[in-house]
Scaffold this motif. Structure first.
Motif, PDB file in Angstrom:
ATOM      1  N   HIS A 131       0.833  -1.209   0.000  1.00 59.15           N
ATOM      2  CA  HIS A 131       0.000   0.000   0.000  1.00 59.15           C
ATOM      3  C   HIS A 131       0.864   1.255   0.000  1.00 59.15           C
ATOM      4  O   HIS A 131       0.626   2.199  -0.771  1.00 59.15           O
ATOM      5  CB  HIS A 131      -0.915  -0.019   1.225  1.00 59.15           C
ATOM      6  N   GLN A 132       1.884   1.275   0.850  1.00 54.43           N
ATOM      7  CA  GLN A 132       2.749   2.448   0.935  1.00 54.43           C
ATOM      8  C   GLN A 132       3.566   2.628  -0.343  1.00 54.43           C
ATOM      9  O   GLN A 132       3.793   3.761  -0.796  1.00 54.43           O
ATOM     10  CB  GLN A 132       3.682   2.331   2.147  1.00 54.43           C
ATOM     11  N   LEU A 135       1.287   4.089  -2.964  1.00 60.18           N
ATOM     12  CA  LEU A 135       0.986   5.482  -2.644  1.00 60.18           C
ATOM     13  C   LEU A 135       2.165   6.390  -2.976  1.00 60.18           C
ATOM     14  O   LEU A 135       1.997   7.467  -3.560  1.00 60.18           O
ATOM     15  CB  LEU A 135       0.624   5.595  -1.160  1.00 60.18           C
ATOM     16  N   HIS A 138       2.499   6.782  -6.694  1.00 59.74           N
ATOM     17  CA  HIS A 138       1.455   7.684  -7.190  1.00 59.74           C
ATOM     18  C   HIS A 138       1.835   9.137  -6.940  1.00 59.74           C
ATOM     19  O   HIS A 138       1.683   9.998  -7.824  1.00 59.74           O
ATOM     20  CB  HIS A 138       0.131   7.365  -6.505  1.00 59.74           C
ATOM     21  N   TYR A 139       2.335   9.423  -5.733  1.00 59.65           N
ATOM     22  CA  TYR A 139       2.755  10.790  -5.429  1.00 59.65           C
ATOM     23  C   TYR A 139       3.926  11.219  -6.308  1.00 59.65           C
ATOM     24  O   TYR A 139       4.006  12.367  -6.756  1.00 59.65           O
ATOM     25  CB  TYR A 139       3.152  10.896  -3.956  1.00 59.65           C
TER      26      TYR A 139
END
Length: 221
Positions: A131-132, A135, A138-139
């Motif tokens: 998940h991290q 994320l 994506h950032y």
């Protein structure tokens, strides 16, 4: 000392209760505690979830075997088994959703130290790590790539200010005392303490209640 030790002291017949019923009681307490605590609690030890998953599988197999039998007595037993099965499934789903919600909210926090990572199950740890990573990627593709490399980290602690969002350990919780004990709490204007009695319900900060819960002298409600 944990809650099982407390129950054994006050009720010597505790271990005469069938294992399946004790597992249901343990799961219910874990579910209530997880929903009440502002931070992620340690994953249940002792193979609790393995036994519960095995029991759910056995019940599903039994339901499949009994389905289609037109005997009224069998149908009644089938209804009872299905009702119990749905209770187990609801508790498991709700418990896991509560934990996943906390992991999603503070992923970096729970991945930041070995002690915090130890609270997660193997599957939760794999989920949080993936998940991290997703994320962060994506950032990076959205806006972080335009920043200098030194500013692209999501766990920066420059200026003694951490970017890692942590749970509010001063959030209020309700606890039930499992034995007579002194309850200490921090207030806005002054600190205080009281002589708590068994079965008393007390509201205080989680940071003050946590030592009592971990010592088995209280449980979250």
């Amino acid at each position: 000392m944990d809650i099982d030790d407390i129950l054994r002291e006050v009720d010597p017949t505790f271990h005469s209760v069938p294992r399946e019923k004790r597992d249901l009681q343990d799961l219910t307490r874990a579910w209530v505690a997880e929903r009440s605590a502002p931070e992620l609690l340690p994953w249940p030890a002792g193979g609790l979830f393995e036994r519960i998953n095995d029991n759910i599988k056995r019940q599903i197999e039994k339901v499949e075997e009994m389905t289609g039998d037109m005997d009224p007595k069998t149908n009644f037993v089938l209804i009872v088994i299905q009702t119990e099965l749905e209770r187990f499934k609801f508790l498991v789903r709700s418990y896991l959703r509560a934990r996943i919600a906390k992991i999603d909210r503070h992923t970096l926090h729970y991945l930041s130290t070995d002690d915090l990572r130890a609270r997660l199950s193997e599957m939760e740890l794999a989920y949080a790590t993936r998940h991290q990573a997703l994320l962060h990627n994506h950032y990076l593709s959205s806006f972080l790539s335009s920043f200098p490399p030194a500013l692209q980290n999501l766990n920066d602690t420059a200026g003694n200010i951490s970017m890692i969002d942590a749970p509010d350990l001063d959030a209020a919780v309700f606890i039930r005392l499992l034995e007579d004990t002194v309850v200490q709490g921090r207030g806005v204007d002054a600190d205080g303490e009281m002589d708590g009695r068994e079965s008393d319900i007390v509201i205080l900060r989680w940071s003050d209640a946590k030592p009592l819960v971990e010592a088995g002298r209280a449980e979250l409600v």
